[in-house]
Design an enzyme around this catalytic site. Structure first.
Site, PDB file in Angstrom:
ATOM      1  N   LYS A  25      -2.868  -4.136 -17.531  1.00 54.74           N
ATOM      2  CA  LYS A  25      -1.809  -4.481 -16.576  1.00 54.74           C
ATOM      3  C   LYS A  25      -1.998  -3.701 -15.272  1.00 54.74           C
ATOM      4  CE  LYS A  25       1.931  -1.268 -17.504  1.00 54.74           C
ATOM      5  NZ  LYS A  25       3.082  -0.977 -16.701  1.00 54.74           N
ATOM      6  N   LYS A  80       0.496   1.546 -11.221  1.00 55.88           N
ATOM      7  CA  LYS A  80       0.441   2.385 -10.029  1.00 55.88           C
ATOM      8  C   LYS A  80      -0.345   3.673 -10.246  1.00 55.88           C
ATOM      9  CE  LYS A  80       5.256   3.078 -10.613  1.00 55.88           C
ATOM     10  NZ  LYS A  80       5.382   3.469 -12.005  1.00 55.88           N
ATOM     11  N   LYS A  95      -1.872   5.263 -23.109  1.00 57.66           N
ATOM     12  CA  LYS A  95      -1.890   6.368 -22.146  1.00 57.66           C
ATOM     13  C   LYS A  95      -2.566   7.617 -22.692  1.00 57.66           C
ATOM     14  CE  LYS A  95       1.708   5.066 -18.927  1.00 57.66           C
ATOM     15  NZ  LYS A  95       2.876   5.438 -18.146  1.00 57.66           N
TER      16      LYS A  95
END
Ligand code: AQP
Length: 329
Positions: free
Chosen positions: A194, A197, A113
Site C-alpha cells: 500500500k 507515507k 512493519k
C-alpha cells in the site's frame, strides 16, 4: 436526533499521501456535516517506530494543518492531538491488560512493519490496544478506516465486548466505515504494497504537499507493465489498475469511463491525464495549507479541540476506572 459519533486519526509519521487523503481525509470532510466528529493527529502511535523529535513536531503540525486545508472545519468537528489528552495513554494501558498476546501476534500490520527488523519496540506490538482506547474513550459509533485497519477495528470491538462482559456495560461497539472506491491505494513502485507515507522511497507515494512538477514526475515514473491497454484488471494488471483507482477516486469518474477515454492510446496519455487530475485536486489544497500555516491559528484550534476532547475522555475514563475497582479520589 442525536448525531452518530465518528472518530479517526492519522499518524504524523511522514508527509501524508494521496492514499491517506483518498482512504481517510476526504471522508472525514464529508462526515463532519452529518456526524459528531473527532479527528486526531495520533502522535502517540507515530512513536511506535523511531521518530526524530524535530520531524515529529513538524509533521504533527503539518497533519493538523492538512486536516484544515482538506476542508475539516473546527466549528463542525473536533480536531486535536492525541498526546494532548492524557486519557489515551491511560485507557491504552488498561486495555493492554485485557488484550491477549495471540490477538496482537495475528495483526498483519505488526507483521509487515516488524518484518526484517533486528529489534522491534514493544509499542509497535501493543499499539492496537492503544488504538482501541482512542476509539472507546469517545464511545465512537463509526470509525472511518482504510482496508488495512479493519483488523485493528475488529480487536477494538472484541476488547469493548470483553470489558463490558467483565465489568458491566460501558463501551459502545464501534462500526467501521470503509469507502467503496479507493479504499486501498497502492505504491507507485510496487502494486503489492500500500502507498505509505513512511516508505523510504519518496517515488513510491504522492505526498499531499508534493509540488505539481514532482507529482508529474512521480506519475510518469510509476511502474506499469509491458502492455499498453488501460484496463482495470487487478490480477493481471495490478499497477495499471491501481492508477485507474486513483484516477477514478480523484476525478469521481467511473473506471469504465476512464478506460473508454484512453482506449487504444497506451499508457503515456493516461499517465499525463492522471497527473493533471492529481495536480488539479492538490494545488488548491496546498495553497490553503500555506495560508493556514502562516495564519498562526493552528495552536488555538488544537487547544480548543483538546478542551472538548478531554471533557469526554475524562468522563469515560472515570467510569472505566470506577468499574475496574480503582479508588477514585
Ligand atoms: N494507501 C492507502 N490507501 C487508502 N487509505 C490509506 N490509509 C493509509 N494508507 C492508505 C488510511 O489513512 C488513515 C491514516 O493512516 P495512519 O497515518 O494512521 O497510518 P497508516 O494506515 O499506517 O498509514 P501510512 O500512510 O501507511 O503510514 P505509515 O507509513 O506511518 O504506516 C487510515 O485510516 C488508513 O487506513
Amino acid at each position: 436526533m442525536t448525531k452518530l459519533r465518528v472518530l479517526s486519526g492519522m499518524q504524523p509519521s511522514g508527509q501524508p499521501t494521496l492514499g491517506n487523503y483518498i482512504g481517510a481525509m476526504r471522508n472525514y470532510v464529508k462526515l463532519q456535516h452529518t456526524h459528531d466528529c473527532y479527528f486526531m493527529v495520533v502522535d502517540l502511535h507515530a512513536i511506535t517506530v523511531p521518530q526524530d523529535p524535530g520531524a515529529l513536531k513538524e509533521q504533527t503540525e503539518s497533519v493538523a494543518a492538512l486536516y484544515l486545508a482538506a476542508g475539516i472545519d473546527p466549528s463542525q468537528a473536533t480536531i486535536f492531538l492525541q498526546s494532548s489528552v492524557s486519557g489515551h495513554a491511560e485507557l491504552g494501558w488498561l486495555l493492554t491488560t485485557l488484550t491477549y498476546m495471540g490477538e496482537l501476534e495475528r495483526m498483519t500490520q505488526f507483521k509487515d512493519k516488524s518484518e526484517g527488523k533486528e529489534s522491534v519496540g514493544v509499542g509497535l506490538f501493543t499499539y492496537p490496544s492503544l488504538m482501541a482506547a482512542d476509539i472507546l474513550l469517545y464511545n465512537a459509533d463509526l470509525v472511518p478506516v482504510g482496508d488495512d485497519q479493519k483488523q485493528h477495528l475488529e480487536l477494538t470491538r472484541d476488547l469493548a465486548h470483553r470489558f463490558n462482559g467483565r465489568f458491566g456495560d460501558t463501551f459502545k461497539i464501534p462500526q467501521g466505515y470503509i469507502p467503496e472506491v479507493g479504499a486501498r491505494i497502492m505504491s507507485l513502485d510496487d502494486a503489492s504494497k500500500k502507498m505509505s507515507k513512511s516508505n523510504p522511497n519518496a517515488g513510491s507515494y504522492i505526498a499531499m504537499l508534493d509540488a505539481p512538477d514532482v507529482i508529474r514526475k512521480k506519475i510518469s515514473r510509476a511502474v506499469t507493465d509491458s502492455g499498453r491497454e488501460v484496463k482495470f484488471d487487478p490480477v493481471n494488471k495490478p499497477e495499471v489498475s491501481n492508477l485507474l483507482s486513483i484516477y477514478s477516486a480523484v476525478t469521481d469518474q467511473s473506471v469504465e469511463e476512464i478506460e473508454a477515454m484512453y482506449a487504444g492510446q497506451g499508457y503515456g496519455p493516461f499517465k499525463k491525464g492522471l497527473a493533471e487530475a492529481v495536480v488539479a485536486l492538490l494545488e488548491p489544497l496546498q495553497q490553503k495549507y500555506k495560508d493556514i500555516r502562516e495564519s498562526g491559528d493552528l495552536q488555538r484550534i488544537l487547544r480548543e479541540g483538546r478542551e472538548k476532547a478531554s471533557e469526554q475522555a475524562e468522563r469515560t475514563l472515570g467510569e472505566v476506572k470506577s468499574k475496574m475497582g480503582y479508588v477514585i479520589l
